[in-house]
Write a protein that holds these residues in place. Sequence first.
Motif, PDB file in Angstrom:
ATOM      1  N   TYR A   1      -4.052  -1.347  13.089  1.00 41.21           N
ATOM      2  CA  TYR A   1      -3.191  -1.746  12.054  1.00 41.21           C
ATOM      3  C   TYR A   1      -3.555  -2.552  10.843  1.00 41.21           C
ATOM      4  O   TYR A   1      -4.193  -3.492  11.342  1.00 41.21           O
ATOM      5  N   LYS A   2      -3.171  -2.180   9.668  1.00 45.13           N
ATOM      6  CA  LYS A   2      -3.546  -3.321   8.605  1.00 45.13           C
ATOM      7  C   LYS A   2      -2.774  -3.062   7.420  1.00 45.13           C
ATOM      8  O   LYS A   2      -2.070  -1.897   7.305  1.00 45.13           O
ATOM      9  N   SER A   3      -2.283  -3.950   6.423  1.00 42.59           N
ATOM     10  CA  SER A   3      -1.571  -3.693   5.527  1.00 42.59           C
ATOM     11  C   SER A   3      -2.354  -4.242   4.363  1.00 42.59           C
ATOM     12  O   SER A   3      -2.952  -5.240   4.410  1.00 42.59           O
ATOM     13  N   THR A   4      -2.083  -3.823   3.106  1.00 38.32           N
ATOM     14  CA  THR A   4      -2.625  -4.125   1.915  1.00 38.32           C
ATOM     15  C   THR A   4      -1.770  -4.143   0.776  1.00 38.32           C
ATOM     16  O   THR A   4      -1.045  -3.154   0.677  1.00 38.32           O
ATOM     17  N   GLU A   5      -2.178  -5.038  -0.152  1.00 38.87           N
ATOM     18  CA  GLU A   5      -1.140  -5.056  -1.238  1.00 38.87           C
ATOM     19  C   GLU A   5      -1.553  -3.833  -2.322  1.00 38.87           C
ATOM     20  O   GLU A   5      -2.601  -3.684  -2.473  1.00 38.87           O
ATOM     21  N   LEU A   6      -0.419  -3.324  -2.832  1.00 40.57           N
ATOM     22  CA  LEU A   6      -0.531  -2.202  -3.611  1.00 40.57           C
ATOM     23  C   LEU A   6      -0.834  -2.840  -5.029  1.00 40.57           C
ATOM     24  O   LEU A   6      -0.073  -3.805  -5.510  1.00 40.57           O
ATOM     25  N   ARG A   7      -1.689  -2.127  -5.662  1.00 41.37           N
ATOM     26  CA  ARG A   7      -1.721  -2.190  -7.442  1.00 41.37           C
ATOM     27  C   ARG A   7      -1.544  -1.072  -8.133  1.00 41.37           C
ATOM     28  O   ARG A   7      -1.944   0.122  -7.626  1.00 41.37           O
ATOM     29  N   ARG A   8      -0.918  -0.940  -9.237  1.00 41.53           N
ATOM     30  CA  ARG A   8      -1.066  -0.023 -10.207  1.00 41.53           C
ATOM     31  C   ARG A   8      -2.198   0.857 -10.542  1.00 41.53           C
ATOM     32  O   ARG A   8      -3.160   0.061 -10.857  1.00 41.53           O
ATOM     33  N   GLY A   9      -2.215   1.805 -10.206  1.00 44.20           N
ATOM     34  CA  GLY A   9      -3.691   2.606 -10.610  1.00 44.20           C
ATOM     35  C   GLY A   9      -4.559   2.927  -9.162  1.00 44.20           C
ATOM     36  O   GLY A   9      -5.577   3.572  -9.099  1.00 44.20           O
ATOM     37  N   ASP A  10      -4.293   2.248  -7.975  1.00 45.48           N
ATOM     38  CA  ASP A  10      -4.772   2.446  -6.789  1.00 45.48           C
ATOM     39  C   ASP A  10      -4.754   4.009  -6.327  1.00 45.48           C
ATOM     40  O   ASP A  10      -4.051   4.649  -6.443  1.00 45.48           O
TER      41      ASP A  10
END
Length: 575
Positions: A173-182
């Motif tokens: 399991y891992k989490s990642t911050e989203l950015r517009r355009g990902d």
Amino acid sequence: MHLDGQLILSAAQRSEAGVKPQNEDSIGISIPDTIALTTKGAVIAIADGVSAAEAGKEASETCVRNFIGDYFATPESWTVKKSAHQVLVALNRWLYGQGQSYNNAERGYISTLSVLILKSRVGHIFHVGDSRIYRVRDGELEQLTRDHATRISKEQSYLTRAMGLDVRLDVDYKSTELRRGDVFVLTTDGIHDVVADDDILALAQQPVEQYEQQCQQLIALALSRGSKDNLSCQVIRVDDLPKEDANDLQVKLTDLPFPPFLEPGMVIDGFKIEREIHASNRSQLYIVEQVATGQRYCMKTPSVNFDDDPAYIERFIMESWIGNRIDNAQVVKVANNSVGKNFLYYLTELVDGVTLGRWMESQQQATIEQLQQMLPKIIKGVRAFHRKDMLHQDIKPDNILVAADESIKIVDFGSCFVGGIAEISAPIIRDIALGTANYSAPEYMLKRTPSALSDQFSVAVIAYQMLTGEQPYQGKLEHTQSLKQFSNLKYIPAYHYNPLVPVWIDGAIKKALSISPELRYQDISEFEYDLLNPNSQFLKEVPQAWVERNPVRFWQASSAVLLVSQLIMAYYLLR
């Protein structure tokens, strides 16, 4: 709901059998067009049924279809991690159980599974097997998962982890911050084993309108390069993220105005005010009657002191949201009256009773029987919050109502923490309304992360107070602020104040009141059990005789008994 997300996504997917007679891959994308997109997120799942297994196709289809369906069936209050983990464990057990019907367990229901959940401004990844999840950001391709496979030759490898392979499941399991355009790309090994990273990157960099066509072209490219496996790919782009505009959120929060000052006889939205029963600097409580039906309720209204405070308003709105999601006999029920509502307030059932605080004042010290009847009800109510991934955070006598039949109702959701809501990004600093200091666990004062064990501590404070009429740790909890000060607190056994308290009940309360959360019961149900059933471990801790632990009271009581016996003797001698 005021947090309506505005997460905007574009997606495409394709799966083909390739040169194989049947397609044992399975893919699925679910992007809700309801509030579920905010509370649960969007789900992208890809699975590759193991060809050597006899039911690989069924396994992959079950993984994708059931994961998506069951994930959205979990409570909105649960975190993504808790929801996904519960579903994955259940899925794995079912697949493993089905596989045991085969002579060779390794030839049963076995599949890889990679899941991407996009919620608010965070991406959550759950992965087992050798399917892959990539992310393209700023023109660079990054593999976010690692293959759980061991390669034994150029053409052959075997999975070290998979769904249904073992009764125990180990999921990355891992989490990642989203950015517009990902852009996220998910593939099975029929593609990524034969095509280059640059080819996958090229797909992600195409215009959104061409994603479907590019998925097809990527599959065709893999086939042209000799892929002998099923081929599946998914691509999803983050077009927009929830706005970080505090003004926009405040407009939504203030959609309903605060009620005017209410007095007996006034009517608001068809509810006649009978009387005010409580008022504080944060809210007011009234008994009201619905004019049309004669049904009586309790109405809670916000304090005008906070009519320009969006953080306070959000927490007040969340109180009714929380109450509507807990259905338990020991928790007060929130009434649904959203139709025709013109002001900010909410209604609950009206409980004919007194607070536990008032009840304890009238009793001074509860009997062991009363404790064993009432505390399990309080624990059951607290457990109802925990099962929804919520913490009440303000369990105290004034937030517990005792009816005439000694039934229990936990009230006031103003300090509740909700795991699933805490994950949703908001452009305001959320209001932190902590509980009452002398009923709160030390971790709150020490700025440590609270848990269900924190509510357990509060329940134990109540148990101690019910039996003794006193606060534990000599009432010093509310004045203690540092770890050193907490370490110096001395626990006074409940039987010091009430000799009728059995040592094993005091032992259970003492454990639940441990300053360190790790030393408390790991589940509040264990605390309940030890309050009702003597724990042999506590029976070993035999207390000192009464004369040793409280000599003053012993001699006072002895003198009183001697005086009474002498008076009785004198009475008979003088007759």
